[in-house]
Write a protein that holds these residues in place. Structure first.
Motif, mmCIF file in Angstrom:
data_model
loop_
_atom_site.group_PDB
_atom_site.id
_atom_site.type_symbol
_atom_site.label_atom_id
_atom_site.label_comp_id
_atom_site.label_asym_id
_atom_site.label_seq_id
_atom_site.Cartn_x
_atom_site.Cartn_y
_atom_site.Cartn_z
ATOM 1 N N VAL A 280 10.722 -9.192 -43.119
ATOM 2 C CA VAL A 280 11.062 -10.432 -42.407
ATOM 3 C C VAL A 280 10.898 -11.635 -43.315
ATOM 4 N N THR A 281 9.825 -11.649 -44.107
ATOM 5 C CA THR A 281 9.603 -12.751 -45.049
ATOM 6 C C THR A 281 10.722 -12.805 -46.091
ATOM 7 N N LYS A 282 11.102 -11.639 -46.595
ATOM 8 C CA LYS A 282 12.193 -11.556 -47.573
ATOM 9 C C LYS A 282 13.497 -12.042 -46.975
ATOM 10 N N PHE B 115 8.837 -9.880 -26.907
ATOM 11 C CA PHE B 115 7.473 -10.244 -27.284
ATOM 12 C C PHE B 115 6.811 -9.140 -28.115
ATOM 13 N N VAL B 116 6.897 -7.904 -27.620
ATOM 14 C CA VAL B 116 6.263 -6.783 -28.324
ATOM 15 C C VAL B 116 6.971 -6.506 -29.644
ATOM 16 N N TYR B 117 8.293 -6.674 -29.672
ATOM 17 C CA TYR B 117 9.042 -6.421 -30.908
ATOM 18 C C TYR B 117 8.678 -7.430 -31.999
ATOM 19 N N SER B 118 8.463 -8.685 -31.609
ATOM 20 C CA SER B 118 8.056 -9.689 -32.602
ATOM 21 C C SER B 118 6.687 -9.352 -33.194
ATOM 22 N N PHE C 24 4.309 -4.370 -38.995
ATOM 23 C CA PHE C 24 4.847 -3.280 -39.820
ATOM 24 C C PHE C 24 5.974 -3.711 -40.764
ATOM 25 N N TYR C 25 6.641 -4.831 -40.482
ATOM 26 C CA TYR C 25 7.779 -5.244 -41.319
ATOM 27 C C TYR C 25 7.657 -6.708 -41.723
#
Length: 204
Positions: free
Chosen positions: A42-44, A28-31, A37-38
Motif C-alpha cells: 500500500v505504501t509503495k 473496515f476490516v479490509y483496511s 499484512f500489505y
C-alpha cells in the motif's frame, strides 16, 4: 439459561451486522487487513501515485520540441510508473476479492450458520419451560418441532428474539431520525399566555 443467552447473543450479533451493513464491516476490516499484512504494498502504491503525478505535471510543462531529451525521459518514467501501478492495482484487487469471499463466508458461518448448527444440535432440548396453562392450545406450537411439551424450542426462541430485536431496532431508528412532521419551519410552540392573548385579540 446458558442456551437461552447464547441463542439471544447470536441472533443479536446477526441483526447488528445486518443493521450496520456487511459492506461497511468489510471495508473496515479490509483496511485493517491491508495495514497489517500489505502495508509495504500500500505504501509503495501511494508513493508510486505521487511520483506519477509529479512526473506528469513536469511532462506537461516540458516542450517536446525544445527539450526533447528531457521530455522523452519523463515520458518513459510516466509509462513505466503507470505499468508498475497497474500491476500493483491488479495484485491488490486479487487480494481484495479473495479477502471479501473469505470474510463473507466467515461472517455467515459465525452467525447464521452457527444458529443452524446450535438449533439442530439442541433440537430436542427445551430453552425454558412455560407455566402450565399460560398459552393453552398454542403450547405445542412453541415446542415445535422436537422440544418437550410445555417448553419453548430453540427455533421458536430464535424467532422470538429476532422479532423483539427488530422491534427495538425500529424504535431506535424512529428516535434517532425525526419524523417529517417534526421537521419544518413551524417555529416554537406558543406558550399558554400567548394563546390567551391571541384568543382575546380575536374576540375583540
Amino acid at each position: 439459561m446458558t442456551l437461552m443467552a447464547m441463542l439471544f447473543a447470536l441472533v443479536f450479533v446477526t441483526e447488528l451486522i445486518s443493521w450496520i451493513g456487511q459492506s461497511v464491516l468489510l471495508e473496515f476490516v479490509y483496511s485493517l487487513y491491508l495495514r497489517i499484512f500489505y502495508s509495504g504494498t500500500v505504501t509503495k502504491q501511494r508513493k508510486l501515485k505521487s511520483e506519477i503525478l509529479l512526473n506528469k505535471k513536469e511532462l506537461l510543462q516540458t516542450s517536446a520540441q525544445d527539450q526533447f531529451a528531457k521530455w522523452a525521459k519523463l515520458r518513459r518514467s510516466v509509462d513505466k510508473g503507470l505499468a508498475d501501478l497497474e500491476k500493483l492495482n491488479s495484485e491488490l484487487s486479487t487480494v481484495r476479492s479473495s479477502f471479501s469471499l473469505k470474510f463473507k463466508s466467515a461472517l455467515w458461518i459465525m452467525t447464521t450458520g452457527l444458529q443452524f448448527v446450535i438449533g439442530w444440535w439442541y433440537r430436542k432440548a427445551a430453552v425454558f419451560f412455560l407455566p402450565p396453562g399460560w398459552f393453552g392450545p398454542l403450547t405445542w406450537w412453541l415446542a415445535f418441532p422436537f422440544a418437550p411439551a410445555g417448553s419453548v424450542s430453540c427455533g421458536m426462541w430464535q424467532m422470538a428474539c429476532k422479532r423483539v430485536i427488530k422491534v427495538g431496532e425500529r424504535v431506535v431508528k424512529e428516535l434517532m431520525v425525526p419524523s417529517p412532521s417534526q421537521v419544518g419551519t413551524a417555529g416554537p410552540v406558543p406558550s399558554e399566555q400567548q394563546r390567551k392573548e391571541d384568543a382575546g385579540k380575536k374576540s375583540e
